[in-house]
Design a protein around this motif. Structure first.
Motif, PDB file in Angstrom:
ATOM      1  N   GLY B  95      31.606  60.054 104.568  1.00 47.27           N
ATOM      2  CA  GLY B  95      31.054  58.818 104.030  1.00 47.27           C
ATOM      3  C   GLY B  95      31.945  58.132 103.020  1.00 47.27           C
ATOM      4  O   GLY B  95      31.822  56.926 102.808  1.00 47.27           O
ATOM      5  N   GLY B  98      35.349  56.842 104.595  1.00 46.20           N
ATOM      6  CA  GLY B  98      35.618  57.570 105.828  1.00 46.20           C
ATOM      7  C   GLY B  98      35.122  56.856 107.065  1.00 46.20           C
ATOM      8  O   GLY B  98      34.926  55.645 107.074  1.00 46.20           O
ATOM      9  N   ALA B 100      32.220  57.053 108.629  1.00 47.44           N
ATOM     10  CA  ALA B 100      30.795  56.738 108.816  1.00 47.44           C
ATOM     11  C   ALA B 100      30.557  55.230 108.852  1.00 47.44           C
ATOM     12  O   ALA B 100      29.866  54.717 109.735  1.00 47.44           O
ATOM     13  CB  ALA B 100      29.962  57.391 107.711  1.00 47.44           C
ATOM     14  N   GLY B 101      31.140  54.510 107.903  1.00 49.35           N
ATOM     15  CA  GLY B 101      30.946  53.053 107.857  1.00 49.35           C
ATOM     16  C   GLY B 101      31.443  52.352 109.100  1.00 49.35           C
ATOM     17  O   GLY B 101      30.676  51.638 109.769  1.00 49.35           O
ATOM     18  N   PRO B 102      32.725  52.520 109.463  1.00 48.79           N
ATOM     19  CA  PRO B 102      33.242  51.875 110.679  1.00 48.79           C
ATOM     20  C   PRO B 102      32.444  52.247 111.925  1.00 48.79           C
ATOM     21  O   PRO B 102      32.249  51.412 112.807  1.00 48.79           O
ATOM     22  CB  PRO B 102      34.668  52.426 110.773  1.00 48.79           C
ATOM     23  CG  PRO B 102      35.043  52.761 109.374  1.00 48.79           C
ATOM     24  CD  PRO B 102      33.782  53.188 108.693  1.00 48.79           C
ATOM     25  N   PHE B 104      29.188  53.007 112.190  1.00 47.08           N
ATOM     26  CA  PHE B 104      27.949  52.232 112.257  1.00 47.08           C
ATOM     27  C   PHE B 104      28.234  50.773 112.578  1.00 47.08           C
ATOM     28  O   PHE B 104      27.478  50.128 113.309  1.00 47.08           O
ATOM     29  CB  PHE B 104      27.156  52.349 110.948  1.00 47.08           C
ATOM     30  CG  PHE B 104      26.376  53.626 110.827  1.00 47.08           C
ATOM     31  CD1 PHE B 104      26.604  54.490 109.767  1.00 47.08           C
ATOM     32  CD2 PHE B 104      25.407  53.962 111.764  1.00 47.08           C
ATOM     33  CE1 PHE B 104      25.881  55.683 109.643  1.00 47.08           C
ATOM     34  CE2 PHE B 104      24.682  55.146 111.653  1.00 47.08           C
ATOM     35  CZ  PHE B 104      24.929  56.007 110.600  1.00 47.08           C
ATOM     36  N   GLU B 105      29.313  50.228 112.049  1.00 47.21           N
ATOM     37  CA  GLU B 105      29.635  48.825 112.331  1.00 47.21           C
ATOM     38  C   GLU B 105      29.887  48.629 113.824  1.00 47.21           C
ATOM     39  O   GLU B 105      29.401  47.668 114.429  1.00 47.21           O
ATOM     40  CB  GLU B 105      30.843  48.372 111.497  1.00 47.21           C
ATOM     41  CG  GLU B 105      30.536  48.265 110.006  1.00 47.21           C
ATOM     42  CD  GLU B 105      31.570  47.477 109.220  1.00 47.21           C
ATOM     43  OE1 GLU B 105      31.647  46.246 109.396  1.00 47.21           O
ATOM     44  OE2 GLU B 105      32.303  48.092 108.424  1.00 47.21           O
TER      45      GLU B 105
END
Lengths: 329, 329
Positions: B95, B98, B100-102, B104-105
């Motif tokens: 997170g 890292g 996790a963000g990309p 979900f996007e």
């Protein structure tokens, strides 16, 4: 100095500061588990000990109450001086507002040095920051901070100054110790300070008892944060100005939209994969020099200190590096 | 919406975002190890894959290069749509800056929702912040933050504003992505901004390759930070104004000295174990009201915004809570 710490001919004692992570067995590291197994004595706040009850059978277990962090460190030191191996357990990471700091303060006070008869090892674990974030989505994809709202050891102006600074500069913010039976107003003040800079609809996640049976996750907004159900076992996560909640997941963008067109994946005009943005340091400096604006105007426009802008303008532009590309992270 | 994500009758795919921690087997959590074992496909930056080479034998392994985070997410989505279980691995915590963000996007862009045929799980791990801190002592015992000096996706003024804000308000600061072959000046600017507020002898720790064979730890001071050996695998930790280095260990005090006499363990006059400091919120507010000073004077004295002081003075003092004591953390 060594001889005053332990009696001669005593085996070398050890203090292991163990981060339990959220506490469920699945989220213990192999080293954390091994450290507990290796220990003769386990010391910790009673709630943390309960998390690893099955691992401490047959060992000396010392359960301490609240406000006894220094006592735990002193007991650990006392056992280690007798040559025992002690696991001082904390939830999350032992270094984050945890036992590591107080332990070193006690050890230094007693004249301990790292080459003495007591070995100290810190075993990292995922902090509440990381475990709560993992449960709500991906809030920590950009710059973030942790602030404790506990004023038991810290003056309020220090805490307020920090809250205001990170609200202004748009960090994702994790509030530790947000509220207790006695401390009910600090979260109200945090909300007040944040609303000076942030939109009232800024996403907020409140996570209680992460990865434990009574886990509870609530999403709300900044203007309702203080009235939400928050307690001693809660961590509050306040998003930055780009954080959004969709389908029950809180996500902070990393900034790909600054460089790429989301539909096609192509870079915007003037941007390049693997290189700084056109408004990264070099490009921004060039723009600053070329703008013709006064330092005062530039300081206002970029919301940066005027003396910093002046110092940058006083230096000539440097030539670019011409080395290899790098990871975008 | 569900039907457009996976073909009918496909088993439910899964994306597991796995934080490897520092990467050595000892510091993997049981869940992280199980997730890799469960996966059909492993995707990650080549350096991270190498950290778990022994765990991925027999699986499809997709090694990606730098600046390909979105590609990794797209490949993971593609495999999961086929009903496969994919482990997307990151060092540290998935997170923190890292995958996790990309991920979900990319998923949201493709119309995915949490109740679709692809399950997503994030497995937390200790971030570089925590692992580097564990190696240098106990720097994170008080409020801290993480700032990435990478301007590949973030404009420099945004980064500079954050550096200045946390230097001013005395956070412990972890600098991620401090320097690379191309980005050599950002660390110089960070030092410049910090020296506007902090003493030149502020302790700094530089940790490279934590818990790996080429691990290297260096202690220095703020005024020498920019000239130190810092690279892509380094994390820089800047202490707050109370952080000290003794016997090769960097420690940030939690603040026990604000309440207790170190020698005797007794509380100072006017202080009480388990209660807010006399300069905690309630006591400080009372002092504010009683001071007779102007809001401007008080704002200067406490280095807080004048409108905030004014708002506090405009409200009557509230009665104290009379509930139970709490843990000092």
């Amino acid at each position: 100095m060594n001889d005053t710490v332990s009696a001669p001919n005593t085996p070398r004692g050890k203090i292991m500061l163990v981060g339990l992570g959220p506490g469920s067995n699945a989220h213990l590291t192999a080293r954390a588990r091994a450290a507990i197994a290796e220990a003769d004595t386990i010391i910790g706040y009673v709630t943390y000990i309960r998390l690893v009850a099955d691992l401490v059978v047959g060992k000396e277990v010392i359960k301490k109450s609240m406000t006894e962090e220094l006592d735990r460190a002193i007991e650990a030191f006392d056992r280690a001086r007798q040559g025992k191996k002690v696991a001082l357990v904390s939830s999350g990471d032992a270094g984050v507002y945890g036992m590591a700091g107080p332990t070193f303060e006690v050890l230094f006070q007693a004249g301990w040095t790292p080459d003495s008869d007591i070995e100290v090892e810190i075993i990292p674990g995922a902090s509440a920051l990381n475990t709560c974030a993992a449960l709500v989505g991906a809030p920590l994809t950009h710059d973030f901070c942790a602030i404790s709202l506990s004023d038991l050891l810290t003056p309020w102006p220090t805490i307020a100054r920090r809250l205001d600074a990170v609200a202004y500069s748009d960090f994702v913010v994790a509030l530790y110790n947000p509220k207790s039976g006695r401390r009910t107003r600090q979260i109200v003040e945090a909300q007040r300070l944040f609303l000076r800079h942030r939109r009232p609809d800024t996403p907020v996640a409140i996570v209680k008892s992460a990865y434990r049976p009574k886990q509870r996750i609530e999403f709300t907004t900044l203007d309702k944060m203080a009235e939400s159900d928050i307690g001693m076992l809660s961590t509050v996560l306040i998003g930055n100005s780009n954080t959004f909640i969709r389908h029950g997941l809180m996500v902070t963008p990393r900034g790909y939209r600054n460089k790429y067109d989301v539909e096609s994946g192509a870079t915007h005009d003037g941007e390049k994969a693997g290189r700084s943005l056109s408004t990264g340091l070099d490009g921004w400096l060039a723009g600053l020099h070329a703008s013709g604006h006064s330092t005062a105007e530039l300081a206002r426009e970029h919301r940066l200190p005027e003396d910093y802008i002046a110092a940058l303008l006083a230096e000539p532009l440097a030539a670019d590096d011409t080395q290899t590309d790098e990871i975008e992270a």
